[in-house]
Design a protein around this motif. Structure first.
Motif, mmCIF file in Angstrom:
data_model
loop_
_atom_site.group_PDB
_atom_site.id
_atom_site.type_symbol
_atom_site.label_atom_id
_atom_site.label_comp_id
_atom_site.label_asym_id
_atom_site.label_seq_id
_atom_site.Cartn_x
_atom_site.Cartn_y
_atom_site.Cartn_z
ATOM 1 N N ASP A 1 -14.633 42.153 -19.533
ATOM 2 C CA ASP A 1 -13.258 42.106 -20.030
ATOM 3 C C ASP A 1 -12.439 43.253 -19.441
ATOM 4 O OD1 ASP A 1 -11.163 41.088 -21.684
ATOM 5 O OD2 ASP A 1 -11.524 42.724 -23.079
ATOM 6 N N SER A 2 -13.027 44.438 -19.383
ATOM 7 C CA SER A 2 -12.330 45.575 -18.783
ATOM 8 C C SER A 2 -12.053 45.323 -17.311
ATOM 9 C CB SER A 2 -13.176 46.849 -18.946
ATOM 10 O OG SER A 2 -13.413 47.126 -20.313
ATOM 11 N N ALA A 3 -13.013 44.721 -16.620
ATOM 12 C CA ALA A 3 -12.815 44.416 -15.198
ATOM 13 C C ALA A 3 -11.689 43.408 -15.001
ATOM 14 C CB ALA A 3 -14.113 43.881 -14.596
ATOM 15 N N SER A 4 -11.532 42.481 -15.952
ATOM 16 C CA SER A 4 -10.464 41.493 -15.822
ATOM 17 C C SER A 4 -9.090 42.145 -15.863
ATOM 18 C CB SER A 4 -10.588 40.440 -16.930
ATOM 19 O OG SER A 4 -10.247 40.993 -18.196
ATOM 20 N N TYR A 5 -8.965 43.223 -16.642
ATOM 21 C CA TYR A 5 -7.691 43.939 -16.678
ATOM 22 C C TYR A 5 -7.412 44.625 -15.344
ATOM 23 C CZ TYR A 5 -7.060 43.242 -21.683
ATOM 24 O OH TYR A 5 -6.862 42.686 -22.919
ATOM 25 N N VAL A 6 -8.450 45.148 -14.722
ATOM 26 C CA VAL A 6 -8.277 45.781 -13.417
ATOM 27 C C VAL A 6 -7.826 44.742 -12.391
ATOM 28 C CG1 VAL A 6 -9.450 47.018 -11.556
ATOM 29 C CG2 VAL A 6 -9.972 47.562 -13.936
ATOM 30 N N ILE A 7 -8.457 43.566 -12.440
ATOM 31 C CA ILE A 7 -8.077 42.501 -11.517
ATOM 32 C C ILE A 7 -6.637 42.058 -11.773
ATOM 33 C CG2 ILE A 7 -8.563 40.128 -10.814
ATOM 34 C CD1 ILE A 7 -11.506 40.679 -11.481
ATOM 35 N N SER A 8 -6.265 41.949 -13.039
ATOM 36 C CA SER A 8 -4.892 41.568 -13.379
ATOM 37 C C SER A 8 -3.892 42.603 -12.877
ATOM 38 C CB SER A 8 -4.754 41.406 -14.899
ATOM 39 O OG SER A 8 -5.592 40.377 -15.376
ATOM 40 N N ALA A 9 -4.241 43.870 -13.010
ATOM 41 C CA ALA A 9 -3.362 44.930 -12.516
ATOM 42 C C ALA A 9 -3.210 44.842 -11.002
ATOM 43 C CB ALA A 9 -3.915 46.292 -12.918
ATOM 44 N N TRP A 10 -4.297 44.530 -10.306
ATOM 45 C CA TRP A 10 -4.222 44.382 -8.852
ATOM 46 C C TRP A 10 -3.318 43.209 -8.481
ATOM 47 C CZ3 TRP A 10 -5.794 40.374 -5.588
ATOM 48 C CH2 TRP A 10 -5.749 40.660 -4.220
ATOM 49 N N CYS A 11 -3.457 42.094 -9.198
ATOM 50 C CA CYS A 11 -2.595 40.935 -8.929
ATOM 51 C C CYS A 11 -1.127 41.275 -9.168
ATOM 52 C CB CYS A 11 -3.020 39.764 -9.804
ATOM 53 S SG CYS A 11 -4.637 39.075 -9.409
ATOM 54 N N ALA A 12 -0.865 42.018 -10.244
ATOM 55 C CA ALA A 12 0.516 42.404 -10.539
ATOM 56 C C ALA A 12 1.082 43.317 -9.461
ATOM 57 C CB ALA A 12 0.588 43.095 -11.897
ATOM 58 N N SER A 13 0.216 44.170 -8.893
ATOM 59 C CA SER A 13 0.692 45.078 -7.839
ATOM 60 C C SER A 13 1.059 44.339 -6.571
ATOM 61 C CB SER A 13 -0.378 46.126 -7.542
ATOM 62 O OG SER A 13 -1.505 45.526 -6.919
ATOM 63 N N ARG A 14 0.585 43.097 -6.428
ATOM 64 C CA ARG A 14 0.872 42.309 -5.227
ATOM 65 C C ARG A 14 2.223 41.616 -5.298
ATOM 66 N NH1 ARG A 14 -2.169 42.893 -0.868
ATOM 67 N NH2 ARG A 14 -2.005 40.660 -0.376
ATOM 68 N N ILE A 15 2.871 41.653 -6.459
ATOM 69 C CA ILE A 15 4.169 41.005 -6.615
ATOM 70 C C ILE A 15 5.212 41.770 -5.812
ATOM 71 C CG2 ILE A 15 5.968 40.340 -8.254
ATOM 72 C CD1 ILE A 15 3.803 40.090 -10.377
ATOM 73 N N SER A 16 5.959 41.054 -4.998
ATOM 74 C CA SER A 16 6.966 41.689 -4.155
ATOM 75 C C SER A 16 8.147 42.162 -4.990
ATOM 76 C CB SER A 16 7.450 40.709 -3.080
ATOM 77 O OG SER A 16 8.520 41.267 -2.343
ATOM 78 N N THR A 17 8.599 43.387 -4.725
ATOM 79 C CA THR A 17 9.765 43.934 -5.430
ATOM 80 C C THR A 17 10.948 44.125 -4.494
ATOM 81 O OG1 THR A 17 8.970 46.189 -5.035
ATOM 82 C CG2 THR A 17 8.296 45.129 -7.094
ATOM 83 N N VAL A 18 10.876 43.522 -3.306
ATOM 84 C CA VAL A 18 11.960 43.697 -2.341
ATOM 85 C C VAL A 18 13.258 43.133 -2.878
ATOM 86 C CG1 VAL A 18 12.766 43.108 -0.030
ATOM 87 C CG2 VAL A 18 10.363 43.699 -0.404
#
Length: 311
Positions: free
Chosen positions: A71-88
């Motif tokens: 479960d803790s690892a899933s949060y890390v993966i979710s955070a990585w996915c969120a970091s991939r969102i473009s903010t341009v």
């Protein structure tokens, strides 16, 4: 993705806001359940149901302690996915003046009590949220301790909720067209006490577990359809000045996307392939980037089925 007073059609998505007369009668509002809203809820239901069944299997195979690490690892993966969102695009829009959040909240709270449909909708959902929160809090505890169904039984019941939510999201539009939005809401609220009786009557044993699974599916179908309906109603009833003004498409595959009649001012289409979209004449005051000027022409030629032939 929502565009006020507009329609966006994609092969599996359909968003409609048609600005009907505000006569206080929900059943006089056809197409109040955008298919996009239902499809989004269906995707969430699939993810929730799959997560429940996979989690149940993981607990059985690995034990609860190791699953906490997963479960803790899933949060890390979710955070990585969120970091991939473009903010341009967000940075490009940030320089423009925007209404302050507190001001927007205050305007929305002042509007809801004056609206003849949104006021009862919001009050009803607020009243319902209190007992529903209590039931959700003790539901798993009751199944595990009083009924002794174990983690597998709990997983089956929770997974059944996900399956029912998926079905409810897929049939929500048909239910509204057949019954009307008001009746769909009533069916959703009625499903709680009717299907909840099985939990009060349940006893340990496989027979009652099957009954709980069936009741959970039925309740989830009705509740999800009602939830999709009320969200769509609230969105449709919201006046234009309280809705989002800008829509940004970033890295979207817009193949065969159809833009209907509506307001598309400041819709940001930069960086997307527009050569196959439909409804180009409706994109008044939309924004495109350098090098995209030929895409709308190609899209319009394709839409009109114009054949380009040589001499």
């Amino acid at each position: 993705m929502e565009l006020h007073d507009s329609e966006l059609r994609v092969p599996s998505w359909n968003i409609e806001h048609n600005g009907r007369g505000r006569d206080g009668n929900m059943n006089n509002r056809p197409a109040v359940v955008p298919d996009a809203n239902a499809r989004a809820m269906a995707a969430l239901a699939v993810a929730g149901s799959a997560g429940t069944y996979v989690g149940t299997a993981a607990v059985s195979l690995l034990g609860a302690a190791r699953c906490l690490l997963l479960d803790s690892a899933s949060y890390v993966i979710s955070a990585w996915c969120a970091s991939r969102i473009s903010t341009v695009h967000a940075a490009q829009h940030s320089a423009r003046s925007r209404t302050r959040m507190i001001t927007s909240i205050r305007e929305g709270m002042a509007h809801v009590p004056r609206d003849p449909l949104q006021r009862p909708l919001v009050l009803t959902m607020a009243y319902h949220a209190f007992p529903e929160g209590i039931v959700v809090t003790y539901f798993a505890y009751y199944l595990l301790t009083e009924l002794d169904y174990g983690d597998i039984g709990l997983g089956w019941v929770l997974g059944a909720v996900g399956v029912g939510s998926l079905v409810g999201a897929l049939v929500a539009g048909r239910m509204v067209r057949r019954l009307g939005p008001g009746m769909v809401l009533l069916v959703g609220f009625a499903a709680y006490p009717m299907c909840g009786m099985s939990l009060l009557l349940a006893r340990p044993g496989h027979g009652w577990l099957i009954a709980l699974v069936a009741a959970s599916v039925v309740k989830a179908v009705a509740v999800t359809a009602a939830a999709s309906t009320q969200r769509s109603l609230r969105r449709q009833l919201c006046p234009p000045h309280l809705q989002s003004r800008d829509v940004v498409f970033s890295g979207c595959t817009l193949r065969l996307t159809a833009f209907g009649i509506g307001r598309y001012r400041n819709v940001d289409l930069r960086g997307n392939d527009l050569s196959t979209v439909r409804g180009i004449p409706h994109l008044t005051r939309a924004r495109i980037g350098p090098g995209q000027q030929h895409d709308p022409i190609q899209a319009r030629v394709t839409e009109l089925e114009i054949t380009v032939e040589g001499d």
